[in-house]
Design a protein around this motif. Structure first.
Motif, PDB file in Angstrom:
ATOM      1  N   LEU A  13       0.840  -1.206   0.000  1.00 49.64           N
ATOM      2  CA  LEU A  13       0.000   0.000   0.000  1.00 49.64           C
ATOM      3  C   LEU A  13       0.876   1.256   0.000  1.00 49.64           C
ATOM      4  N   THR A  14       1.960   1.222   0.763  1.00 52.13           N
ATOM      5  CA  THR A  14       2.884   2.369   0.804  1.00 52.13           C
ATOM      6  C   THR A  14       3.473   2.615  -0.591  1.00 52.13           C
ATOM      7  N   ILE A  15       3.869   1.531  -1.265  1.00 48.65           N
ATOM      8  CA  ILE A  15       4.436   1.658  -2.613  1.00 48.65           C
ATOM      9  C   ILE A  15       3.373   2.195  -3.572  1.00 48.65           C
ATOM     10  N   ARG A  16       2.162   1.623  -3.501  1.00 50.45           N
ATOM     11  CA  ARG A  16       1.108   2.032  -4.430  1.00 50.45           C
ATOM     12  C   ARG A  16       0.771   3.512  -4.276  1.00 50.45           C
ATOM     13  N   LEU A  36       1.121  -0.503  -8.630  1.00 54.43           N
ATOM     14  CA  LEU A  36       1.782  -1.620  -7.954  1.00 54.43           C
ATOM     15  C   LEU A  36       2.117  -2.717  -8.966  1.00 54.43           C
ATOM     16  N   HIS A  37       2.467  -2.318 -10.183  1.00 57.30           N
ATOM     17  CA  HIS A  37       2.893  -3.312 -11.158  1.00 57.30           C
ATOM     18  C   HIS A  37       4.012  -2.708 -11.998  1.00 57.30           C
ATOM     19  N   ARG A  38       4.782  -3.562 -12.610  1.00 56.20           N
ATOM     20  CA  ARG A  38       5.907  -3.158 -13.459  1.00 56.20           C
ATOM     21  C   ARG A  38       6.834  -2.148 -12.792  1.00 56.20           C
ATOM     22  N   LEU A  39       7.085  -2.373 -11.497  1.00 55.86           N
ATOM     23  CA  LEU A  39       8.095  -1.575 -10.802  1.00 55.86           C
ATOM     24  C   LEU A  39       9.309  -2.459 -10.588  1.00 55.86           C
ATOM     25  N   SER A  40      10.463  -1.819 -10.468  1.00 54.27           N
ATOM     26  CA  SER A  40      11.678  -2.563 -10.171  1.00 54.27           C
ATOM     27  C   SER A  40      12.001  -2.330  -8.695  1.00 54.27           C
ATOM     28  N   SER A  95      12.661   8.735   2.232  1.00 57.08           N
ATOM     29  CA  SER A  95      12.230   7.644   3.112  1.00 57.08           C
ATOM     30  C   SER A  95      10.716   7.669   3.344  1.00 57.08           C
ATOM     31  N   VAL A  96      10.080   6.491   3.203  1.00 55.61           N
ATOM     32  CA  VAL A  96       8.637   6.389   3.486  1.00 55.61           C
ATOM     33  C   VAL A  96       8.412   5.497   4.721  1.00 55.61           C
ATOM     34  N   ILE A  97       9.416   5.439   5.577  1.00 52.56           N
ATOM     35  CA  ILE A  97       9.368   4.533   6.733  1.00 52.56           C
ATOM     36  C   ILE A  97       8.216   4.902   7.684  1.00 52.56           C
ATOM     37  N   GLN A  98       7.962   6.183   7.867  1.00 48.93           N
ATOM     38  CA  GLN A  98       6.839   6.584   8.732  1.00 48.93           C
ATOM     39  C   GLN A  98       5.489   6.264   8.072  1.00 48.93           C
ATOM     40  N   GLU A  99       5.417   6.423   6.742  1.00 50.71           N
ATOM     41  CA  GLU A  99       4.182   6.063   6.027  1.00 50.71           C
ATOM     42  C   GLU A  99       3.910   4.569   6.177  1.00 50.71           C
ATOM     43  N   GLN A 100       4.965   3.753   6.187  1.00 52.56           N
ATOM     44  CA  GLN A 100       4.770   2.308   6.363  1.00 52.56           C
ATOM     45  C   GLN A 100       4.046   2.039   7.691  1.00 52.56           C
TER      46      GLN A 100
END
Ligand code: NCD
Length: 318
Positions: free
Chosen positions: A145-148, A154-158, A283-288
Motif C-alpha cells: 500500500l505504501t508503494i502504491r 503496484l505493477h511493473r516496478l523494479s 524515506s517512506v518509513i513513517q508512512e509504512q
C-alpha cells in the motif's frame, strides 16, 4: 467483495484480486484515519485476542489500535507470563483460548508454521502477525500500500530487497506479493544471507549493491536478524555497513525518485544510514507505520465479514 479466505495466514494462498480488495479498503481507511473518522460499528460485539510469543512494537500496537478503531473488544495476552512458560503446549493454549470464544486471533510466533497449526484448532479467524522465517502477510500488504500510494501503481516496478533475506519473513511475504502483482524483484545481499533455492522464486540475485540498485524504483532495506543467527554470517557490522548499508552514495545508483523503505526496527549505521532513514524526501518509513494500521483494519474487517456469514444469523458455525 472478492476475499474468500477464512484466515490471513500468508500471502501465498491469496489471489491478486484478493490483494487488491484488501489494499483498496485499506487505502480508504488510511484517508479516513487522517481525518479522524471513526468506524466503531465494523467490529462491534467481536472479541479480538492478540497473542505475541515474540516481541513486537509496531505490529502489536497497530493491531490493537486497528481493532479499537473498528470497535472490537481487544485483549492482549502477555505470552511471556502465560502458562506456556509452565510447559503448556501451543495446542493446549489454543484450546483454552478457543473455549473463551474469541472472534479474531492475532498471533506472532517464533516457529514457522506454528500459526497455521493453531488456525486448524480454533473456531475463529486467525491473522498471522509473523511466524518464524515463514510469512508476515500484513507487513507485505502495508508495504504494498505504501508503494502504491507513493508510485501511483503496484505493477511493473523494479524493487530491490536488500540485506538479510535468509532470516526474513518480511522478505518472503514481499517476494510473493510483489511477484503476484507482476513487479521485477531484485534481491541484494551476501551469499551467506541468501536462502538456498532462491532461484525458484523468479527473482534476480546480486551480491553488489551498486549493481543491484541500478535504476530501481523502490529500495527495501531489511534488519540484520541477529536473534535468528548462530554466528558467522557477516564479518563485522562495520564491514557490513560498508558493503551493504544504504547510504547516500549507494542510493545514487537507484532512480532519482526511488523511495526507501524499512519494516523496522532499524539498526542505524548497520543496514541503513540514519540520515537516509530520516530524509523525508526519500524515506517512506513513517508512512509504512501509518499504512500498517489501515491494512490491519481492512484485514480484520474482511475476515469478520466472512466469519459472520459462515456463522449465519444465529451466530453459530455451519
Ligand atoms: C519485522 C518482523 O518482526 O518480522 N518487523 C516488523 O514486523 N515491523 C522485521 C524485523 O523484525 O526485522
Amino acid at each position: 467483495m472478492t476475499f474468500r479466505q477464512k484466515h490471513l495466514l500468508g500471502i501465498e494462498p491469496l489471489h491478486p484480486t484478493e490483494i487488491t480488495t484488501l489494499l483498496d479498503l485499506a487505502d480508504s481507511y488510511a484517508d479516513q484515519n487522517r481525518r479522524g473518522i471513526q468506524h466503531k460499528d465494523v467490529l462491534a460485539g467481536l472479541t479480538q485476542i492478540n497473542m505475541f510469543f515474540e516481541n513486537s512494537t509496531r505490529t502489536q500496537a497497530s493491531f490493537e489500535l486497528a481493532g479499537k478503531r473498528l470497535g472490537a473488544d481487544v485483549m492482549n495476552m502477555g505470552m511471556q507470563a502465560s502458562s506456556i512458560k509452565k510447559g503448556e503446549t501451543l495446542i493446549d493454549t489454543a484450546l483454552t483460548l478457543n473455549a473463551m470464544h474469541p472472534d479474531l486471533l492475532v498471533v506472532r510466533h517464533p516457529h514457522s508454521g506454528a500459526v497455521d497449526l493453531l488456525a486448524q484448532k480454533v473456531n475463529c479467524a486467525v491473522l498471522n502477525a509473523g511466524d518464524g522465517r515463514h510469512e508476515h502477510p500484513t507487513q507485505a500488504l502495508l508495504d504494498a500500500l505504501t508503494i502504491r500510494r507513493a508510485k501511483g501503481r503496484l505493477h511493473r516496478l523494479s524493487i530491490a530487497i536488500c540485506g538479510d533475506i535468509a532470516h526474513s519473513r518480511v522478505a518472503r511475504s514481499n517476494i510473493m506479493l510483489l511477484g503476484k502483482m507482476e513487479n521485477r524483484i531484485r534481491l541484494i545481499g551476501p551469499p551467506t544471507l541468501m536462502p538456498s533455492g532462491i532461484g525458484a522464486f523468479g527473482v534476480e540475485v546480486f551480491e553488489d549493491m551498486a549493481e543491484g540498485l541500478k535504476d530501481v524504483d523502490v529500495v527495501m532495506m531489511l534488519r540484520l536478524q541477529k536473534e535468528r543467527m548462530d554466528g558467522g554470517f557477516i564479518p563485522s557490522e562495520r564491514e557490513y555497513f560498508h558493503r551493504y548499508g544504504l547510504d547516500a552514495a549507494k542510493l545514487r545508483h537507484a532512480k532519482p525518485d526511488a523511495i526507501v523503505m524499512h519494516p523496522g526496527p532499524m539498526n542505524r549505521g548497520v543496514e541503513i544510514d540514519g540520515n537516509i532513514a530520516d530524509d523525508i524526501n526519500r524515506s517512506v518509513i513513517q508512512e509504512q507505520v501509518e499504512m500498517g494500521v489501515a491494512v490491519r483494519m481492512a484485514a480484520m474487517e474482511v475476515l469478520a465479514q466472512n466469519l459472520r456469514s459462515a456463522r449465519g444469523p444465529q451466530g453459530v458455525m455451519a
